[in-house]
Design a protein around this motif. Structure first.
Motif, PDB file in Angstrom:
ATOM      1  N   CYS A   1       0.831  -1.196   0.000  1.00  0.00           N
ATOM      2  CA  CYS A   1       0.000   0.000   0.000  1.00  0.00           C
ATOM      3  C   CYS A   1       0.867   1.248   0.000  1.00  0.00           C
ATOM      4  CB  CYS A   1      -0.925   0.039   1.201  1.00  0.00           C
ATOM      5  SG  CYS A   1      -1.936   1.521   1.165  1.00  0.00           S
TER       6      CYS A   1
ATOM      7  N   GLY B   1      -0.733   4.329   0.012  1.00  0.00           N
ATOM      8  CA  GLY B   1      -1.634   5.419   0.377  1.00  0.00           C
ATOM      9  C   GLY B   1      -0.936   6.359   1.347  1.00  0.00           C
ATOM     10  N   THR B   2      -1.588   7.470   1.642  1.00  0.00           N
ATOM     11  CA  THR B   2      -0.923   8.469   2.465  1.00  0.00           C
ATOM     12  C   THR B   2      -0.572   7.938   3.852  1.00  0.00           C
ATOM     13  OG1 THR B   2      -2.442   9.949   1.388  1.00  0.00           O
ATOM     14  CG2 THR B   2      -1.023  10.894   3.036  1.00  0.00           C
ATOM     15  N   ALA B   3      -1.538   7.264   4.471  1.00  0.00           N
ATOM     16  CA  ALA B   3      -1.292   6.787   5.831  1.00  0.00           C
ATOM     17  C   ALA B   3      -0.130   5.808   5.836  1.00  0.00           C
ATOM     18  CB  ALA B   3      -2.547   6.128   6.385  1.00  0.00           C
ATOM     19  N   CYS B   4      -0.099   4.921   4.852  1.00  0.00           N
ATOM     20  CA  CYS B   4       0.979   3.947   4.788  1.00  0.00           C
ATOM     21  C   CYS B   4       2.289   4.635   4.420  1.00  0.00           C
ATOM     22  CB  CYS B   4       0.653   2.857   3.788  1.00  0.00           C
ATOM     23  SG  CYS B   4      -0.719   1.838   4.350  1.00  0.00           S
TER      24      CYS B   4
ATOM     25  N   CYS C   1      -4.678   2.631  -1.664  1.00  0.00           N
ATOM     26  CA  CYS C   1      -5.176   2.563  -0.289  1.00  0.00           C
ATOM     27  C   CYS C   1      -5.953   1.281  -0.211  1.00  0.00           C
ATOM     28  CB  CYS C   1      -6.091   3.738   0.064  1.00  0.00           C
ATOM     29  SG  CYS C   1      -6.797   3.572   1.718  1.00  0.00           S
ATOM     30  N   LEU C   2      -5.639   0.458   0.735  1.00  0.00           N
ATOM     31  CA  LEU C   2      -6.330  -0.827   0.870  1.00  0.00           C
ATOM     32  C   LEU C   2      -7.434  -0.741   1.917  1.00  0.00           C
ATOM     33  CD1 LEU C   2      -3.182  -3.106   0.646  1.00  0.00           C
ATOM     34  CD2 LEU C   2      -4.944  -2.862  -1.073  1.00  0.00           C
ATOM     35  N   GLY C   3      -7.745   0.477   2.347  1.00  0.00           N
ATOM     36  CA  GLY C   3      -8.866   0.655   3.270  1.00  0.00           C
ATOM     37  C   GLY C   3      -8.577   0.211   4.689  1.00  0.00           C
ATOM     38  N   SER C   4      -7.330  -0.004   5.005  1.00  0.00           N
ATOM     39  CA  SER C   4      -6.984  -0.410   6.366  1.00  0.00           C
ATOM     40  C   SER C   4      -5.937   0.532   6.922  1.00  0.00           C
ATOM     41  CB  SER C   4      -6.434  -1.832   6.367  1.00  0.00           C
ATOM     42  OG  SER C   4      -7.229  -2.638   5.562  1.00  0.00           O
ATOM     43  N   CYS C   5      -6.136   1.811   6.640  1.00  0.00           N
ATOM     44  CA  CYS C   5      -5.133   2.822   6.962  1.00  0.00           C
ATOM     45  C   CYS C   5      -4.756   2.816   8.438  1.00  0.00           C
ATOM     46  CB  CYS C   5      -5.646   4.195   6.615  1.00  0.00           C
ATOM     47  SG  CYS C   5      -6.457   4.281   5.041  1.00  0.00           S
TER      48      CYS C   5
ATOM     49  N   GLY D   1      -5.889   7.113   1.257  1.00  0.00           N
ATOM     50  CA  GLY D   1      -5.710   7.297   2.692  1.00  0.00           C
ATOM     51  C   GLY D   1      -6.995   7.773   3.332  1.00  0.00           C
TER      52      GLY D   1
HETATM   53  S1  FES Z   1      -3.217   4.188   3.156  1.00  0.00           S
HETATM   54 FE1  FES Z   1      -2.591   2.124   3.197  1.00  0.00          FE
HETATM   55  S2  FES Z   1      -4.452   1.156   3.695  1.00  0.00           S
HETATM   56 FE2  FES Z   1      -5.074   3.202   3.436  1.00  0.00          FE
END
Ligand code: FES
Ligand SMILES: Cc1cc2nc3c(=O)[nH]c(=O)nc-3n(C[C@H](O)[C@H](O)[C@H](O)COP(=O)(O)O)c2cc1C
Lengths: 152, 606
Positions: free
Chosen positions: A76, A78-81, A117-121, B200
């Motif tokens: 992932c 995504g931003t959080a990851c 984003c895999l929805g598990s941020c 995210g």
């Molecule tokens: S940012 Fe990685 S699961 Fe949402």
């Protein structure tokens, strides 16, 4: 190639141009990618040019035009990851498999993709191997997992 | 009844294994109990969550379940009548239960205390695949009320309530609707926007996974108000669970006469179609979304004409966010006055956020508008891990707000004036271990890749911004580049065709505004204070601490570490690929000495 495949996919649709993206999605779910054969068939079914289909399919990041590897590894991004160091995980997988994201290994056993984003941020950073999502992954953990990759 | 939180986040945390184990335990002991998979209740840091409710007893929540622990709790409860309160975190019973059990009520947990759950009220409580559960919780009363008062009165009620679009821009919902209702033509469309391209953010996804019917009812209400007979849900094709639940929900609605030629005998015909998108951020933009539904490349077009006049198939079309629609049943059922008690003047109601990043208690939250950022981050989120640095809202279109803005109220205008946006609900907390240059680069990379390429300012401008930022993160730029980045950003913002380009420079511009010094450090001294930018970081071993355990040597993929057992090791920087494996073993392994350090050093200015 299974001869029944395309007729059975197309039978769920009316044959309108607006259904193109959904048809492409169903085809990719069935065979893993958008093959030349698939584009030809869709073009005949919807009565639109192959160019138009390639135009639409290449616009969306979901569609791919090469055969995927059997075992899918998604890191992932995504931003959080990302803020939790997801790119280090991507580097680790790439280093292990000798490919970068968006590729499959030459023997088509492994497929390495990045996800938005895999929805598990809340579990960041996240890696998905086939259907299983792992959260709060460390680089060393991932390397350990990758050692057993032949068994996935 | 045993409830298990099994939305995407819960499943990732292992909810299905827990559920399997609970089912097996029940079967093994011949216990009669129903296991229900519910949606996401919000505090994802407690996942997987399991609740047990016995007749006549308060429902009790157990957090961080593992299959073994869950099985034990179930056995204790049903065989020994022992509720295992040691593992419980909260109860969901009545007032007074708290004292009896010695447990806090669930909604008094620090994470939930400041929250107001309107849209999310059913999430985690009802079975998302059961329309009866939804109806038992006052479901579909909103649409009944709407039929009673008539379409124009619905728009008036929504105006009274003062709800604004939750998709980001905050445009008053009733205004769009009125345009569309007044537009000539028979065929009109209402589209629910669940494109959620922000990487995210997961609030729309969670809502549909946990309570699909509230969104479907909202779609019905909106369709009735504007006079549309077709509703679409445009949803990211990756959201498999959400799509499956929508389809189940739609089938149930048909069965109950809530869809069809004559909805509930009101004479209003309505049908809902789920359309999957194929993953493009720009398809969240209204005109691009419409192009994508029509099976074309998702390219925006210039407006006017606005979709409310000419949209899908050139017919008047309204596009609303999932959350906007999910709020409507509440407003219609309880009335505008009730709704206005939440939030503040001009910003009524609540907003959901997916609170993530370097925060102690991440999760899906819903807060009344007007709440202070500090209350969200410190109160609900429990603060950041390391000292707080900034909070990023609105995803790739939004901006960063530094610590001095913590007392900013969460309101559309206030956020915009501070340089960020409310956005659709991504909220990412950054601490001192996050580098803003790296973050700006990350977002610009994203928007550059997602730019549809139609207009040059966005296509070329974002590319140049990425290059400038990339050089900065490598320590290869000059201080003038910072000014260039800023000027370029302003230009892209002004000249782009659609919302994507107009907002793409925001992450860079706002971080420049609040953290210019950090940019300067990167450009001038090749120094990354957070030690994130890979090219500016070096790894080394602290000779005082190294105990020569050789763990790092074994884990290093490039044989960059040398040293004999029980003697101090060294890292060959020419070989080091900075994969961080040595740091992790040295830090977390019980035998290691926590000696590997990574840091960035200031370059002496010539
Ligand atoms: S940012 Fe990685 S699961 Fe949402
Ligand atoms: C690049 C871009 C991406 C967007 N992404 C989304 C999205 O993911 N979800 C959403 O609801 N709105 C998104 N929007 C906003 C929509 O265009 C639109 O304003 C919104 O759906 C209107 O609904 P509302 O009035 O209920 O907010 C995006 C806009 C732009 C310019």
């Amino acid at each position: 190639m299974n001869e029944e495949l395309y007729p059975s996919i197309f039978s769920q649709f009316k044959g309108e141009e607006g259904e193109l993206i959904t048809i492409l999605l169903r085809v990719q779910e069935a065979i893993g990618y958008i093959s030349q054969e698939a584009v030809k068939r869709i073009s005949q079914f919807l009565k639109i040019s192959e160019n138009q289909i390639y135009g639409v399919a290449s616009f969306f990041s979901r569609f791919r035009f090469d055969e995927p590897g059997k075992i899918s590894i998604k890191v992932c991004m995504g931003t959080a990851c990302h803020v939790h160091g997801g790119s280090l995980l991507a580097d680790a997988v790439g280093w292990d498999l000798g490919i970068t994201y968006g590729q499959a290994t030459p023997d088509k056993r492994f497929d390495f993709q990045r996800a938005n984003c895999l929805g598990s941020c809340t579990l960041a950073p996240v890696v998905q191997i086939n259907d299983k999502i792992q959260g709060r992954v460390l680089v060393t953990e991932l390397k350990e997992t990758m050692k057993h990759r032949e068994e996935f | 009844m045993i409830y298990i939180g099994a939305a995407t986040c819960g499943i990732a945390a292992g909810a299905l294994d827990v559920s399997e184990s609970v089912r097996a335990t029940l079967a093994r002991h011949n216990i009669e109990a129903r296991v229900v998979h519910v949606g996401c209740i919000g505090p994802c840091y407690l996942e997987p969550l399991m609740d047990i409710a016995l007749p006549g007893a308060p429902r009790i929540s157990y957090a961080n379940m593992t299959p073994e622990l869950a099985a034990r709790i179930v056995e204790n409860q049903f065989l020994r009548d022992d509720p295992s309160l040691d593992f419980a975190v909260a109860h969901l019973g009545k007032n007074g239960d708290a004292e009896a059990l010695g447990l806090p009520p669930f909604f008094e947990l620090p994470m939930l205390k400041s929250q107001v759950r309107l849209v999310l009220r059913n999430c985690g409580f009802i079975d998302p695949e059961s329309i009866d559960h939804y109806i038992a919780n006052d479901g579909y009363k909103g649409i009944l009320h709407a039929f009673n008062i008539g379409a124009q009165a619905v728009i008036d009620e929504v105006r009274e309530a003062g709800i604004r679009g939750r998709g980001g821009a905050g445009f008053p919902t009733f205004k769009k609707w009125q345009f569309c209702r007044n537009a000539p033509g028979e065929d009109k469309y209402i589209i629910c926007n669940c494109s959620e391209g922000d990487p995210g953010a997961f609030m729309n996804r969670s809502l549909i996974e946990s309570d699909p019917h509230c969104v479907l009812e909202g779609l019905l209400i909106a369709g009735y108000a504007i006079g549309a007979s077709h509703g679409y849900v445009y949803i990211n094709s990756d959201y498999k669970l959400a799509i499956a639940r929508l389809n189940v929900g739609i089938a149930q609605m048909k069965e109950y006469g809530l869809l069809g030629d004559d909805v509930l005998g009101s004479g209003f015909p309505f049908d809902i179609i789920v359309k999957e998108g194929a993953g493009a951020f720009v398809c969240g933009e209204e005109t691009a979304l419409i192009a994508s539904i029509e099976g074309r490349r998702g390219m925006p077009r210039s407006r006017p004409p606005f979709p409310a006049i000419s949209g899908l198939k050139q017919k008047p079309t309204i596009i609303n966010n999932v959350e906007t629609l999910g709020t409507l049943p509440n407003i219609l059922r309880n009335g505008a006055t009730w709704y206005r008690q939440f939030g503040v003047q001009g910003n009524y109601g609540t907003k959901t956020f997916s609170l993530t990043g370097k925060v102690r208690r991440p999760g899906l939250i819903e807060v009344p508008l007007g709440i202070k950022l500090r209350e969200i981050i410190e109160g609900i989120g429990g603060g950041s891990w390391r000292p707080f640095k900034a909070v990023q809202t609105g995803g790739p279109s939004g901006g960063c707000l530094s610590a001095e803005y913590l007392d900013l109220p969460v309101e559309y205008e206030a956020m915009a004036n501070a340089g960020s946006i409310m956005g659709s609900g991504g909220m990412i907390v950054l601490d001192e271990d996050t580098c803003v240059v790296d973050l700006a680069l990350y977002f610009l990379h994203f928007t550059q890749a997602e730019s549809c390429g139609k207009c040059a300012p966005c296509r070329v401008g974002t590319w140049h911004m990425v290059t400038l930022l990339e050089n900065m993160s490598k320590g290869e730029s000059r201080p003038e580049d910072i000014t260039r980045l800023q000027v370029l950003g302003e230009t892209v913002k002004r000249a782009s065709l659609c919302g994507l380009g107009q907002t793409a420079p925001n992450p860079a511009l706002t971080t420049l505004r609040h953290f210019r010094n950090e940019y300067l450090e990167h450009a001038k001294e090749g120094y990354c204070a957070a030690a994130v930018c890979k090219d500016l970081v070096t790894y080394s071993i602290d000779a005082q601490r190294c105990n020569g355990c050789q763990l790092c040597k074994n884990v290093c993929p490039t044989n960059a570490i040398s040293g004999v057992r029980a003697e101090v090791h060294t890292i060959d920087l020419n070989r080091c690929i900075k994969c961080r494996a040595c740091y992790e073993v040295c830090r977390y392994h019980p035998l290691a000495g926590n000696a590997v350090v990574y840091a960035s050093t200031r370059r002496t200015v010539a």
